[in-house]
Design a protein around this motif. Sequence first.
Motif: not given
Length: 247
Positions: A131-158
């Motif tokens: 599964t994805q590494f915990m070290e990727f969390l910042k990158g996931i947030a960055d690529q989903a950022t619009q202004g000061e909001e981070v738009h992400l889904s309800h997809v399951l993540f482990q």
Amino acid sequence: MKIVVIGGTGLIGTKVVNLLRESGNTVIVGSPATGINTITGEGLSEAMKGTDIVIDLANSPSFEDNAVMEFFQTAGRNLLGAEINAGVKHHVALSIVGVDIMQNIGYMRAKQAQEDLIKRSGLPYTIIRSTQFMEFLKGIADQATQGEEVHLSHVLFQPIASDDVAAFVTKYAIGNPINGKVEIAGPERFEIHEIVARYLHRASDPRKVIANGKPEYFGGEISNAALVPAGQAELGSINFEQWWSKQ
């Protein structure tokens, strides 16, 4: 044993190299910086002489669809060819949980192509899907950022800590080839917006996470459970709070 770790200078590679050396193995760090280049073939034949195990942890420098496919296919062919010529006894590769059901994403198509090359090579092998590494969390947030909001889904993540990944890779590498795949994951399951929000809170990052309900991951639509193991998986021992406490 003599073990070559391709991508041995990366996040997982450096940890795997240290673990293998601590247990008394002869370890060769494979990267362009050390004169071993899977794209050009430089240094491969020499590195493979007398090698028992090869661990492939290399990643593409570009995630653009064509570039990443070219990387994994070229590197795979060159590396596997050198291993066959040298009589390597075990090829180990790190892949991704759900890669085969996310083929609408270019990176996942390239990783599937890498897996297919390994299976067809005739070499004894073990594919470790993580599964994805915990070290990727910042990158996931960055690529989903619009202004000061981070738009992400309800997809399951482990997510799994890189220390746990390295421990699993080391264990499977020094074991017998399984000629198949195993899956590894973190000990906790979240919805992706939830764990990213927790990460940002711990990091004192003021961005607000918005759960938008769109089942997407890096621009591609995926199923709700694509990023988590579908069946049995080995679970790491480091949860998010334990991982964060060491950052």
